[in-house]
Write an enzyme that holds these catalytic residues in place. Structure first.
Site, PDB file in Angstrom:
ATOM      1  N   GLU A  77     -67.182 -30.734  18.038  1.00  0.00           N
ATOM      2  CA  GLU A  77     -67.196 -30.660  16.588  1.00  0.00           C
ATOM      3  C   GLU A  77     -66.727 -29.284  16.119  1.00  0.00           C
ATOM      4  O   GLU A  77     -66.850 -28.286  16.829  1.00  0.00           O
ATOM      5  CB  GLU A  77     -68.592 -30.968  16.045  1.00  0.00           C
ATOM      6  CG  GLU A  77     -69.683 -30.107  16.635  1.00  0.00           C
ATOM      7  CD  GLU A  77     -71.066 -30.475  16.123  1.00  0.00           C
ATOM      8  OE1 GLU A  77     -71.442 -31.655  16.226  1.00  0.00           O
ATOM      9  OE2 GLU A  77     -71.750 -29.579  15.617  1.00  0.00           O
ATOM     10  N   CYS A  95     -64.544 -22.695  12.086  1.00  0.00           N
ATOM     11  CA  CYS A  95     -65.392 -22.384  13.248  1.00  0.00           C
ATOM     12  C   CYS A  95     -65.023 -23.359  14.376  1.00  0.00           C
ATOM     13  O   CYS A  95     -65.175 -24.570  14.238  1.00  0.00           O
ATOM     14  CB  CYS A  95     -66.866 -22.531  12.848  1.00  0.00           C
ATOM     15  SG  CYS A  95     -67.996 -22.174  14.197  1.00  0.00           S
ATOM     16  N   CYS A 122     -72.339 -26.747  26.421  1.00  0.00           N
ATOM     17  CA  CYS A 122     -72.411 -25.300  26.675  1.00  0.00           C
ATOM     18  C   CYS A 122     -73.322 -25.032  27.871  1.00  0.00           C
ATOM     19  O   CYS A 122     -74.391 -25.627  27.978  1.00  0.00           O
ATOM     20  CB  CYS A 122     -72.947 -24.585  25.440  1.00  0.00           C
ATOM     21  SG  CYS A 122     -73.019 -22.793  25.658  1.00  0.00           S
ATOM     22  N   CYS A 176     -79.284 -22.294  25.157  1.00  0.00           N
ATOM     23  CA  CYS A 176     -80.264 -21.685  24.230  1.00  0.00           C
ATOM     24  C   CYS A 176     -81.145 -22.812  23.659  1.00  0.00           C
ATOM     25  O   CYS A 176     -80.620 -23.828  23.178  1.00  0.00           O
ATOM     26  CB  CYS A 176     -79.543 -20.976  23.095  1.00  0.00           C
ATOM     27  SG  CYS A 176     -78.376 -19.735  23.672  1.00  0.00           S
ATOM     28  N   CYS A 191     -80.625 -24.387  20.042  1.00  0.00           N
ATOM     29  CA  CYS A 191     -79.283 -24.842  19.682  1.00  0.00           C
ATOM     30  C   CYS A 191     -79.064 -26.274  20.162  1.00  0.00           C
ATOM     31  O   CYS A 191     -79.311 -26.601  21.320  1.00  0.00           O
ATOM     32  CB  CYS A 191     -78.271 -23.896  20.321  1.00  0.00           C
ATOM     33  SG  CYS A 191     -76.597 -24.530  20.341  1.00  0.00           S
ATOM     34  N   GLY A 201     -70.057 -24.182  22.784  1.00  0.00           N
ATOM     35  CA  GLY A 201     -69.581 -23.531  24.004  1.00  0.00           C
ATOM     36  C   GLY A 201     -69.681 -22.023  23.981  1.00  0.00           C
ATOM     37  O   GLY A 201     -69.921 -21.404  22.937  1.00  0.00           O
ATOM     38  N   SER A 214     -67.180 -14.940  19.711  1.00  0.00           N
ATOM     39  CA  SER A 214     -68.606 -14.668  19.879  1.00  0.00           C
ATOM     40  C   SER A 214     -69.011 -14.932  21.329  1.00  0.00           C
ATOM     41  O   SER A 214     -68.424 -15.783  22.001  1.00  0.00           O
ATOM     42  CB  SER A 214     -69.369 -15.552  18.899  1.00  0.00           C
ATOM     43  OG  SER A 214     -70.356 -16.277  19.521  1.00  0.00           O
ATOM     44  N   LEU A 227     -77.223 -11.898  19.792  1.00  0.00           N
ATOM     45  CA  LEU A 227     -78.287 -11.092  20.402  1.00  0.00           C
ATOM     46  C   LEU A 227     -79.656 -11.780  20.247  1.00  0.00           C
ATOM     47  O   LEU A 227     -80.330 -12.059  21.230  1.00  0.00           O
ATOM     48  CB  LEU A 227     -78.289  -9.702  19.757  1.00  0.00           C
ATOM     49  CG  LEU A 227     -79.133  -8.649  20.440  1.00  0.00           C
ATOM     50  CD1 LEU A 227     -78.655  -8.381  21.855  1.00  0.00           C
ATOM     51  CD2 LEU A 227     -79.118  -7.336  19.632  1.00  0.00           C
ATOM     52  N   CYS A 270     -74.474 -25.495  15.087  1.00  0.00           N
ATOM     53  CA  CYS A 270     -73.653 -25.830  16.243  1.00  0.00           C
ATOM     54  C   CYS A 270     -74.192 -27.035  17.025  1.00  0.00           C
ATOM     55  O   CYS A 270     -75.317 -27.027  17.493  1.00  0.00           O
ATOM     56  CB  CYS A 270     -73.612 -24.591  17.117  1.00  0.00           C
ATOM     57  SG  CYS A 270     -72.915 -24.841  18.702  1.00  0.00           S
TER      58      CYS A 270
END
Ligand code: SF4
Length: 367
Positions: A94, A112, A119, A123, A126, A180, A212, A236, A354
């Site tokens: 996406e 974006c 990914c 995380c 996410c 990703g 990023s 971060l 995301c």
């Protein structure tokens, strides 16, 4: 479209010239082909009317013009567009188009992009991180996301706006911040950056692009040697290892102290400012003490902090802080000399975080 077919946008300028030479055509056909692809935003070879029909037919047998198909789209109240693309092997990614009004009455458009299917970083807050990693995107699959949204903007343009000779002039920014970890797909991302930047390609200024990363130190060091003008942002989200190990699991391999040292080195070598993305989660990393710890970590670094009140995901336990807590965090950072902005939350009504749309559609299909 087959899973193995090569796309024009997968090819560098030199590779396009080789393709043209292999077809026995003069060199200038390479320039024409690139122009139709990146400036003309052609949807089919038939649109390339200054190329001989026989040549177009031979080209169509050799290469594809597109690597992705838009299969679902949602538009938010704020105009944010989130598109789900299906790739040639049936996998989905996406991308998001965000449009902002400018003080002069115009509109800024930011795209974006995704760089991987799923990914590997994982995380927990996410939606993409919870889907696992499937594969890297090719350069063409990355570039085609930009060409898709450019075409979409051109097709919905105001009748009086005829200046579409240079589509890049209508795109303010391209950020590699979608699904990703861009630096885990380093070569494809750099090739995409090069073609998006090249005057023979899309022609977008390098300073209008931002990559990023969750903090892959070897790739940050490599990027510092590339002499590119693109921006770098580090996701971060925490200033101490214990908290960051939980929020960004790659921290166990590349701890905060080493990451910030690599960032200092990057700034020195590249001469460029670095950005830090800090998503605020209620009760986890959003107190004034956390702001102090962050300011101490970043002291003396040529940097800017983007505070992001988190987009709600389906994950348990990650909620955005109140407005008051967010503003107190920001005030403390500014008081301690850290340049900082609070990011506008976009597309809240359309799963613009995301991987959220892909995740929701996958669940719908399972039920
Ligand atoms: S936040 Fe970024 S790095 Fe982390 S899992 Fe999601 S896409 Fe990957």
């Amino acid at each position: 479209m087959t899973a193995t077919s090569t796309c024009i946008t997968d090819l560098t300028s030199a590779q396009i010239q080789e393709l043209i030479a292999g077809l026995g055509e003069p060199n200038y056909r390479a320039r024409q082909l690139q122009h139709w692809t990146y400036q003309g935003l052609a949807l089919s070879f038939d649109e390339m009317t200054d190329l001989p029909k026989t040549f177009r037919n031979r080209l169509a047998q050799k290469v594809q013009l597109h690597s992705l198909t838009s299969t679902h789209e949602v538009v938010g109240h704020d105009g944010t567009i989130k598109t789900l693309f299906t790739l040639s092997d049936g996998k989905t990614i996406e991308s998001t188009l965000m449009s902002y009004p400018t003080a002069k009455g115009g509109t800024r458009h930011t795209i974006c992009l995704s760089t991987q299917v799923g990914c590997p970083i994982g995380c927990p807050f996410c939606a993409t991180g919870q889907q696992g990693f499937e594969r890297n995107l090719t350069p063409g699959e990355i570039i085609d996301q930009v060409l898709y949204f450019s075409r979409r903007l051109r097709d919905q343009k105001d009748e009086t706006d005829t200046d579409w000779d240079k589509p890049a002039a209508h795109i303010s920014n391209v950020v590699f911040m979608g699904m990703g970890e861009p630096l885990a797909n380093y070569d494809a991302v750099l090739q995409a950056v090069e073609m998006l930047n090249s005057p023979q390609g899309f022609g977008l200024g390098a300073r209008n692009m931002l990559i990023s990363t969750a903090g892959l130190i070897p790739q940050i060091k490599r990027l510092s040697q590339e002499k590119l003008q693109i921006g770098l942002a580090i996701s971060l989200h925490a200033s101490d290892d214990a908290r960051r190990n939980e929020l960004v699991p790659i921290n166990k391999k590349y701890p905060v102290g080493q990451l910030i040292a690599a960032c200092r080195e990057y700034c020195e070598i590249s001469g460029r400012r670095i950005s830090f993305e800090y998503a605020l989660f209620e009760g986890i990393n959003d107190s004034v003490n956390h702001a102090r710890s962050l300011a101490k970590l970043l002291a003396g670094l040529n940097c800017h902090v983007n505070l992001i009140p988190s987009n709600l995901t389906d994950s348990q336990g990650f909620s955005p802080p109140t407005r008051g807590t967010t503003l107190a965090f920001q005030r403390e950072l500014v008081r301690l000399g850290i340049a900082c902005t609070l990011r506008q939350r976009r597309g809240l009504d359309i799963d613009a975080g995301c991987g959220q749309l892909r995740s929701r559609l996958a669940k719908t299909m399972q039920t």
